[in-house]
Design a protein around this motif. Structure first.
Motif, short mmCIF file in Angstrom:
data_model
loop_
_atom_site.label_atom_id
_atom_site.label_comp_id
_atom_site.label_asym_id
_atom_site.label_seq_id
_atom_site.Cartn_x
_atom_site.Cartn_y
_atom_site.Cartn_z
N ASN A 1 26.50 26.00 -57.26
CA ASN A 1 27.94 26.02 -56.57
C ASN A 1 27.79 26.48 -55.26
O ASN A 1 29.07 26.18 -54.55
CB ASN A 1 28.63 27.04 -57.63
N GLN A 2 26.76 27.30 -54.69
CA GLN A 2 26.94 27.69 -53.45
C GLN A 2 26.04 26.86 -52.36
O GLN A 2 25.53 27.20 -51.46
CB GLN A 2 26.41 29.20 -53.19
N PHE B 1 17.02 23.35 -52.49
CA PHE B 1 18.34 23.08 -51.48
C PHE B 1 18.57 24.46 -50.94
O PHE B 1 18.01 25.46 -51.16
CB PHE B 1 19.71 22.59 -52.52
N THR B 2 19.49 24.28 -49.89
CA THR B 2 20.21 25.54 -49.24
C THR B 2 21.34 26.08 -49.72
O THR B 2 22.17 25.27 -50.29
CB THR B 2 20.48 25.07 -47.76
N SER B 3 21.36 27.40 -50.18
CA SER B 3 22.29 27.97 -50.77
C SER B 3 22.90 29.25 -49.94
O SER B 3 22.12 29.93 -49.35
CB SER B 3 21.88 28.39 -52.13
N GLY B 4 23.95 29.58 -50.16
CA GLY B 4 24.64 30.43 -49.68
C GLY B 4 24.63 31.86 -50.64
O GLY B 4 24.00 31.81 -51.49
N GLY B 5 25.44 32.92 -50.22
CA GLY B 5 25.63 33.97 -50.94
C GLY B 5 24.33 34.86 -51.23
O GLY B 5 24.32 35.69 -52.19
N GLN B 6 23.56 34.94 -50.35
CA GLN B 6 22.32 35.70 -50.23
C GLN B 6 22.89 37.10 -49.82
O GLN B 6 23.29 37.21 -48.83
CB GLN B 6 21.09 35.29 -49.23
N SER B 7 22.57 38.12 -50.46
CA SER B 7 23.11 39.34 -50.29
C SER B 7 22.31 39.98 -49.11
O SER B 7 21.05 39.67 -48.96
CB SER B 7 22.88 40.48 -51.10
N ARG C 1 17.01 29.04 -48.63
CA ARG C 1 16.38 28.07 -49.37
C ARG C 1 15.96 28.44 -50.90
O ARG C 1 15.21 29.62 -51.21
CB ARG C 1 15.09 27.54 -48.78
N VAL C 2 16.32 27.72 -51.98
CA VAL C 2 16.06 27.77 -53.00
C VAL C 2 15.39 26.80 -53.80
O VAL C 2 15.72 25.53 -53.52
CB VAL C 2 17.38 28.11 -53.78
N LEU D 1 12.16 29.99 -56.88
CA LEU D 1 11.46 30.63 -55.58
C LEU D 1 12.67 30.69 -54.78
O LEU D 1 13.44 29.74 -54.70
CB LEU D 1 10.15 30.02 -55.33
N HIS D 2 12.67 31.75 -53.84
CA HIS D 2 13.62 31.55 -52.50
C HIS D 2 12.82 31.84 -51.29
O HIS D 2 12.04 32.90 -51.35
CB HIS D 2 15.09 32.02 -53.12
#
Length: 204
Positions: A69-70, A101-107, A119-120, A132-133
């Motif tokens: 979703n992110q 993929f590239t994802s947002g929402g990383q704290s 990156r996830v 892994l990220h």
């Protein structure tokens, strides 16, 4: 004169046959009780195992859903400095990295000098799905693999493009293109599962 009367003796207790019958009935009741108790214990163990598998599957679905979703249309650079697609995916039997993929929402609770993008990667090795990220979008350290599911004997993935066509592999001309949805089908310990996820809901 005293008159002598014969004394009468009453027999008390159980005969041998009565004792054997009583012991037989007691043994039958004991065996029945043990069987019922064993059945209850086995039932509780099966229930607990099924609930554990359901909870594990729910955590997996929630995590994949949150990541996808992110997803954002942001290409990245690898260790050699080459630009790569924001989203890459494949569907083959027993793949290694089946999508990344590239994802947002990383704290960023420590206010480190980085963005909220990362990156996830989702892997399938030795019948185990792991995640892994990369802390940084471009290169950077990679996390230890997080175990998500085990006992995966088959995995099929499809990607839906903006035209509504389902593809087995995600390859596009533009590095920033994202699929509209991802479908996962796999077998875990003899049970078949199918999950459908939207990709980049904030991007659509």
């Amino acid at each position: 004169m005293r008159q002598a009367f014969p004394r009468s003796y009453e027999t008390t207790g159980f005969t041998l046959i009565e004792m054997m019958v009583a012991l037989l009935i007691f043994s039958i009741l004991s065996v029945a009780g043990v069987i019922l108790l064993r059945g209850a214990v086995d039932s509780n163990e099966v229930t607990a195992e099924n609930l554990g598998e359901m909870a594990e599957m729910q955590r997996f679905v929630s995590l994949v859903e949150a990541d996808l979703n992110q997803a954002v249309p942001r290409a990245y650079r690898d260790q050699d400095g080459d630009r790569n697609a924001a989203f890459s995916g494949q569907s083959v039997d027993q793949p290694d990295v089946f999508f990344a993929f590239t994802s947002g929402g990383q704290s960023n609770i420590n206010d480190a000098p980085r963005s909220n993008l990362h990156r996830v990667e989702y892997h399938l090795q030795d019948q185990k799905i792991t995640r892994l990220h990369h802390v940084m979008t471009d290169g950077g350290a990679i996390s230890e693999p997080a175990h998500l599911l085990s006992g995966i004997s088959a995995l099929e993935i499809r990607y839906r493009d903006k035209g509504g066509i389902w593809l087995d592999d995600w390859r596009t001309e533009r590095l920033t293109d994202l699929p509209r949805a991802v479908e996962l089908q796999f077998t875990q310990n003899g049970r078949s599962y199918r999950h459908l996820f939207l990709v980049g809901t904030g991007y659509l």
